[in-house]
Scaffold this active site. Sequence first.
Site, PDB file in Angstrom:
ATOM      1  N   ASP A   1       0.827  -1.203   0.000  1.00 12.84           N
ATOM      2  CA  ASP A   1       0.000   0.000   0.000  1.00 12.84           C
ATOM      3  C   ASP A   1       0.871   1.266   0.000  1.00 12.84           C
ATOM      4  O   ASP A   1       1.702   1.449   0.888  1.00 12.84           O
ATOM      5  CB  ASP A   1      -0.883  -0.043   1.266  1.00 12.84           C
ATOM      6  CG  ASP A   1      -2.135   0.795   1.160  1.00 12.84           C
ATOM      7  OD1 ASP A   1      -2.039   1.960   0.748  1.00 12.84           O
ATOM      8  OD2 ASP A   1      -3.214   0.276   1.518  1.00 12.84           O
TER       9      ASP A   1
ATOM     10  N   THR B   1      -6.887   3.807  -1.846  1.00 13.33           N
ATOM     11  CA  THR B   1      -6.675   2.393  -1.546  1.00 13.33           C
ATOM     12  C   THR B   1      -7.722   1.465  -2.157  1.00 13.33           C
ATOM     13  O   THR B   1      -7.383   0.457  -2.785  1.00 13.33           O
ATOM     14  CB  THR B   1      -6.637   2.191  -0.024  1.00 13.33           C
ATOM     15  OG1 THR B   1      -5.490   2.869   0.471  1.00 13.33           O
ATOM     16  CG2 THR B   1      -6.571   0.726   0.347  1.00 13.33           C
TER      17      THR B   1
ATOM     18  N   ASN C   1     -12.603   5.361  -1.628  1.00  7.96           N
ATOM     19  CA  ASN C   1     -12.710   4.604  -0.378  1.00  7.96           C
ATOM     20  C   ASN C   1     -14.116   4.756   0.196  1.00  7.96           C
ATOM     21  O   ASN C   1     -14.689   3.811   0.722  1.00  7.96           O
ATOM     22  CB  ASN C   1     -11.696   5.098   0.653  1.00  7.96           C
ATOM     23  CG  ASN C   1     -10.275   4.672   0.329  1.00  7.96           C
ATOM     24  OD1 ASN C   1     -10.057   3.768  -0.477  1.00  7.96           O
ATOM     25  ND2 ASN C   1      -9.317   5.320   0.962  1.00  7.96           N
TER      26      ASN C   1
ATOM     27  N   LYS D   1      -5.650  -4.093   5.868  1.00  7.69           N
ATOM     28  CA  LYS D   1      -6.897  -3.323   5.843  1.00  7.69           C
ATOM     29  C   LYS D   1      -7.995  -4.241   5.327  1.00  7.69           C
ATOM     30  O   LYS D   1      -7.757  -5.059   4.431  1.00  7.69           O
ATOM     31  CB  LYS D   1      -6.792  -2.120   4.891  1.00  7.69           C
ATOM     32  CG  LYS D   1      -5.705  -1.121   5.257  1.00  7.69           C
ATOM     33  CD  LYS D   1      -5.672   0.013   4.234  1.00  7.69           C
ATOM     34  CE  LYS D   1      -4.567   1.004   4.584  1.00  7.69           C
ATOM     35  NZ  LYS D   1      -4.486   2.107   3.600  1.00  7.69           N
ATOM     36  N   ASP D   2      -9.212  -4.052   5.813  1.00  6.41           N
ATOM     37  CA  ASP D   2     -10.306  -4.897   5.314  1.00  6.41           C
ATOM     38  C   ASP D   2     -10.519  -4.674   3.818  1.00  6.41           C
ATOM     39  O   ASP D   2     -10.797  -5.608   3.078  1.00  6.41           O
ATOM     40  CB  ASP D   2     -11.594  -4.680   6.124  1.00  6.41           C
ATOM     41  CG  ASP D   2     -12.084  -3.246   6.170  1.00  6.41           C
ATOM     42  OD1 ASP D   2     -11.980  -2.536   5.159  1.00  6.41           O
ATOM     43  OD2 ASP D   2     -12.601  -2.838   7.230  1.00  6.41           O
TER      44      ASP D   2
ATOM     45  N   ASP E   1      -1.370  -0.112  -4.656  1.00  8.93           N
ATOM     46  CA  ASP E   1      -2.711   0.409  -4.937  1.00  8.93           C
ATOM     47  C   ASP E   1      -2.690   1.859  -5.396  1.00  8.93           C
ATOM     48  O   ASP E   1      -3.652   2.351  -5.961  1.00  8.93           O
ATOM     49  CB  ASP E   1      -3.606   0.242  -3.699  1.00  8.93           C
ATOM     50  CG  ASP E   1      -3.017   0.882  -2.457  1.00  8.93           C
ATOM     51  OD1 ASP E   1      -1.799   1.156  -2.421  1.00  8.93           O
ATOM     52  OD2 ASP E   1      -3.784   1.127  -1.504  1.00  8.93           O
ATOM     53  N   HIS E   2      -1.596   2.546  -5.131  1.00 10.65           N
ATOM     54  CA  HIS E   2      -1.406   3.946  -5.534  1.00 10.65           C
ATOM     55  C   HIS E   2      -0.018   4.341  -5.079  1.00 10.65           C
ATOM     56  O   HIS E   2       0.623   3.596  -4.327  1.00 10.65           O
ATOM     57  CB  HIS E   2      -2.450   4.884  -4.899  1.00 10.65           C
ATOM     58  CG  HIS E   2      -2.575   4.691  -3.411  1.00 10.65           C
ATOM     59  ND1 HIS E   2      -1.636   5.152  -2.516  1.00 10.65           N
ATOM     60  CD2 HIS E   2      -3.497   4.039  -2.669  1.00 10.65           C
ATOM     61  CE1 HIS E   2      -1.983   4.802  -1.297  1.00 10.65           C
ATOM     62  NE2 HIS E   2      -3.106   4.107  -1.351  1.00 10.65           N
TER      63      HIS E   2
END
Length: 545
Positions: A46, A85, A106, A167-168, A341-342
């Site tokens: 991440d 994310t 998000n 993270k979920d 993710d970024h």
Amino acid sequence: MSTFDPPKVTTASRLFAGAAALFLAGGASAAAPPPAPKLIVAISVDQLSAQLFREYRPTFTGGLKRIADGIVFANGYQAHAATETCPGHSTILTGGHPARTGIVANTWYDGSLARPDKSVYCSEDTSVPGSTSRAYTVSDRHLKVDTLGDRMKAADPRTRVVAVGGKDRSAVMLGGHRPDQRWYWKTDRFVSTATVPAPRLVDAVNTNIAGAIARPRPAMAVPPHCTAKDVAIPIGGGKTVGTHKFARAAGEARAVLVSPEVDGATLAMAAALRQELRLGQGPQTDLLAIGLAGTDYVGHTYGTGGVEMCLQLATLDGDLATFFEVLDRTRVPYAVVLTADHGGLDLPERARLQGTPDAARIDPAITPEGLGERVAAELGLSGRVFAGEYYLTTDVPADRRAAALAAARRLLAGHPQVEAVFGKDEIAAVPMPATRPEDWSIPERFRASFDPARSGDLFVALKQNITPIVDPTGGYVATHGSVWDYDRKVPIAFWWRGAPRQDRPESAMTVDIMPTLAAMVGLTLPADGYDGRCLGAVTNCPTAR
Ligand code: ZN
């Protein structure tokens, strides 16, 4: 085929690298892989920007070096504008831009919701009574498309799919709709929404994590290549960043999350689930997806240019080395893809000192809150005008909405921190870009993460190097989310034992990962089911597309 010894849960040596090391017992060196891998390991780091990967690549000696010695697309792109994310993770194993996955942010705003909280969290089950965007049941219901794991299971029901995330939302977006196991960090342990009994080793790893949290942690030693970054940067209020070494008191679970520890724990959990489910050891190919959140929390809290990020990446490098050694000893032929993710941007206070004079924090007058207050004053509106990323709220009456948007656009036009502003109709009218991501216009970037029902009412591109956090002393100091390449560009790297060592100069996109992996495992895809393309430098691609 030998099996692992049961894990011991009594020691943790170097952070959670010790937890991963518990699984190192037994086994032999890796066998040569057959043509098709039996296990796909998809790793998302991440906020690992292409810039961080490039800068630190010469320092890697462990797991990140292994990946960097594979097939590397240094010019990888999360090509869309919503560089957050959840959208980013939704592209990696679906092959779809957020416009296709439906994960445009998000958190988005849905004025049609009956509940008082109109914000929708991307991994929230909005059908659960009492759910809010902050207190929610984790769910995949907002992801509109299938993931690679869903497709592999459809083709061969024996395929097992496991997702583990710091993270979920990373676990949900990587794991898709039908994972066999999906575990994510919550407060101080890994949890799941599944009702089936937890695998035995999950409890063992969680017990190990609880033991580690209960112990204080001394400051991390600073490796030689990190010492030059160990410089205090004032951010106001007598606070500084740049010199934190992740020492914490006993019991500080939040400090575990905002540190390299969380990734070690996540990798230990991934290794445990692989072992218990014997992923890669059946007749079919399995998928293990891992979301590593530590780099993002460290980047937000301390920025990307200090000793903190240096320690984070050095520790991740070591923990990934341990994790891969564990996999090697299973003799399972596995293939790894690693991406992010970024990207991200360092805090402006440090960037200015290092020669980026235009780095600045956003003018409060143009934040959704500040802009909304000015629009309300001008039009005599009551309540809140904008929520989230410039969504008109239900406080604005239907007959005033056009006037509110026009006023907002007038106030933004010509502001020195604003690059461009677009309305919803303008972005909806843009064709989906089909060129290389480095050639996309700003409206095309917005289009790739546009959903007519979920996107905002205004699309505001700030100038480069503007950080949309007004006050760094209250929490996060740095962030991502812009249309610019420092947030869009991420590494995309493939490795398996025997993989050629190649640095690919051409660009690639994270939506190319799914069709590439699909070709690698012999999965046929419907031609209209995704946005990316199979990368011929990585595998033998089908000729039709
Ligand atoms: Zn992220």
